[in-house]
Design an enzyme around this catalytic site. Structure first.
Site, PDB file in Angstrom:
ATOM      1  N   SER A 121       6.388  -7.489  65.227  1.00  0.00           N
ATOM      2  CA  SER A 121       5.142  -8.258  65.347  1.00  0.00           C
ATOM      3  C   SER A 121       4.059  -7.461  66.069  1.00  0.00           C
ATOM      4  O   SER A 121       2.875  -7.565  65.742  1.00  0.00           O
ATOM      5  CB  SER A 121       5.404  -9.583  66.074  1.00  0.00           C
ATOM      6  OG  SER A 121       5.663  -9.385  67.454  1.00  0.00           O
ATOM      7  N   LYS A 122       4.431  -6.649  67.053  1.00  0.00           N
ATOM      8  CA  LYS A 122       3.431  -5.843  67.747  1.00  0.00           C
ATOM      9  C   LYS A 122       2.892  -4.744  66.832  1.00  0.00           C
ATOM     10  O   LYS A 122       1.698  -4.412  66.885  1.00  0.00           O
ATOM     11  CB  LYS A 122       4.024  -5.231  69.018  1.00  0.00           C
ATOM     12  CG  LYS A 122       4.431  -6.245  70.074  1.00  0.00           C
ATOM     13  CD  LYS A 122       3.299  -7.173  70.478  1.00  0.00           C
ATOM     14  CE  LYS A 122       2.288  -6.497  71.368  1.00  0.00           C
ATOM     15  NZ  LYS A 122       1.255  -7.441  71.863  1.00  0.00           N
TER      16      LYS A 122
ATOM     17  N   LEU B 131      12.346  -8.591  66.266  1.00  0.00           N
ATOM     18  CA  LEU B 131      11.145  -9.343  65.927  1.00  0.00           C
ATOM     19  C   LEU B 131       9.922  -8.950  66.754  1.00  0.00           C
ATOM     20  O   LEU B 131       8.812  -8.865  66.219  1.00  0.00           O
ATOM     21  CB  LEU B 131      11.415 -10.842  66.091  1.00  0.00           C
ATOM     22  CG  LEU B 131      12.509 -11.422  65.193  1.00  0.00           C
ATOM     23  CD1 LEU B 131      12.668 -12.917  65.476  1.00  0.00           C
ATOM     24  CD2 LEU B 131      12.195 -11.185  63.727  1.00  0.00           C
ATOM     25  N   TYR B 132      10.098  -8.719  68.038  1.00  0.00           N
ATOM     26  CA  TYR B 132       8.943  -8.388  68.883  1.00  0.00           C
ATOM     27  C   TYR B 132       8.310  -7.059  68.469  1.00  0.00           C
ATOM     28  O   TYR B 132       7.088  -7.001  68.250  1.00  0.00           O
ATOM     29  CB  TYR B 132       9.363  -8.375  70.348  1.00  0.00           C
ATOM     30  CG  TYR B 132       8.256  -8.013  71.313  1.00  0.00           C
ATOM     31  CD1 TYR B 132       7.119  -8.804  71.429  1.00  0.00           C
ATOM     32  CD2 TYR B 132       8.359  -6.877  72.118  1.00  0.00           C
ATOM     33  CE1 TYR B 132       6.106  -8.479  72.316  1.00  0.00           C
ATOM     34  CE2 TYR B 132       7.359  -6.549  73.017  1.00  0.00           C
ATOM     35  CZ  TYR B 132       6.228  -7.346  73.111  1.00  0.00           C
ATOM     36  OH  TYR B 132       5.232  -7.020  73.997  1.00  0.00           O
ATOM     37  N   PRO B 133       9.081  -5.978  68.333  1.00  0.00           N
ATOM     38  CA  PRO B 133       8.464  -4.731  67.873  1.00  0.00           C
ATOM     39  C   PRO B 133       7.771  -4.879  66.518  1.00  0.00           C
ATOM     40  O   PRO B 133       6.661  -4.350  66.326  1.00  0.00           O
ATOM     41  CB  PRO B 133       9.653  -3.761  67.790  1.00  0.00           C
ATOM     42  CG  PRO B 133      10.609  -4.265  68.821  1.00  0.00           C
ATOM     43  CD  PRO B 133      10.501  -5.760  68.722  1.00  0.00           C
TER      44      PRO B 133
END
Length: 334
Positions: free
Chosen positions: A146-147, A142-144
């Site tokens: 979203s970035k 999820l973090y990658p």
């Protein structure tokens, strides 16, 4: 816009990078306004010498009027691991960012977006990658994802007039990083485990070097472009973790879990913890990728366009970390 009296606006000002940035700007005689979501954040920002602006990122009525005479906007606020909720990543790293850039598009502001190497992280090793590597749109972590989506928002806004630039530091570290407290607590509780064998290579970015890149980006670099920034050279992740633990008067345990096992466990854990009656997971897929994969970046583009060269060596940074800890003998004051 450049003026004799410069004013910067900062989001995420009470975080690790934000507090260092505000202190640095104030020491340079630059007026700083920083968004504060709570009384506690406002108090921290005031203590640092900046003016707190109470409000929420997605409510421009709270803060947009404060931008009219601002020369530089540094966007640090973001959701990051161990956060595991998709809705939080989307709300903070995408929807709120879109609101922010739309307020900056019509204004004469230099917009510096602090992104991450995670924006191009797809779950495979990254060896000396440069800015030609595709964004990780739709990544399973999820973090990658979203970035990557956040960078798209910034670059699209730049096509419509935003004077924006993107910096991608890898593994930001230094005194004041609260994640070090969690590592120390994990070591002291006998729960620390290395992801992989620790031999995976990594780039790192000392906080001083990131601040140096931010100052360069105020007036250098191409609109809409992304730039990796990092310390000089690479190091094995286990060696770096061990050196940081040593600076905090701790010895890194030898216990480890394989990358494959950690990735499988993270997928299962995230699926279970997304149920409505559970709380946050102890391990996420984003964390496994960030900590367990080889990730080294090429800073040639930043050197060419920004004039970037690391200002602080890794050895000097570790010595400063050791000195900071020794002078306080308290991990919670790092």
């Amino acid at each position: 816009m450049q003026s004799e009296h410069r004013i910067w606006f900062v989001t995420g000002g009470n975080g690790f990078i934000g507090t260092h940035l505000i202190q640095d700007l104030v020491a340079r005689g630059i007026e700083v306004r920083a968004l504060a979501r709570s009384d506690r954040s406002a108090a921290t920002i005031t203590e640092l010498g900046a003016t707190p602006i109470r409000g929420e990122l997605d409510r421009p009525a709270d803060w947009a009027s404060q931008l009219d005479d601002v020369s530089t906007f540094v966007h640090l606020a973001a959701a990051h691991p161990p956060e595991w909720r998709r809705k939080v990543y989307r709300r903070t790293n995408e929807e709120a960012l879109r609101v922010v850039v739309e307020e900056c598009v019509p204004r004469d502001i230099r917009f510096i977006h602090i992104s991450s190497e995670a924006a191009v992280m797809d779950g495979t090793p990254m060896v000396d990658v440069d800015e030609s590597r595709p964004l990780a749109i739709g990544a399973k972590a999820l973090y990658p994802a979203s970035k990557a989506a956040g960078e798209v928002i910034v670059t699209e806004a730049c096509r419509r007039g935003l004077n924006g630039i993107i910096l991608r530091p890898r593994f930001v570290w230094g005194p004041g990083d609260h994640s070090l407290e969690a590592v120390v607590a994990s070591i002291d509780a006998g729960k620390f485990k290395m992801l992989g064998d620790g031999k995976q290579l990594t780039s790192t970015t000392h906080i001083d070097n990131l601040l140096h890149a931010i100052h360069l980006a105020e007036s250098a670099g191409e609109r809409g472009e992304a730039y990796f920034v990092a310390d000089e050279g690479t190091i094995e992740f286990g060696a770096m973790a061990g050196a940081m633990a040593g600076a905090l008067n701790r010895e890194l345990p030898t216990d480890s879990v394989s990358f494959g096992a950690a990735q499988t466990l993270a997928k299962v854990v995230e699926a279970v913890w997304r149920l409505p009656f559970t709380s946050g997971p102890p391990l996420t897929l984003s964390m496994v990728w960030l900590l367990g994969l080889t990730v080294t970046v090429d800073t040639t583009k930043a050197a060419r366009d920004l004039g970037y060269q690391p200002a602080t060596s890794r050895a000097a940074g570790l010595e400063a970390l050791r000195a900071c800890y020794s002078s306080t003998d308290r991990t919670d004051s790092l």
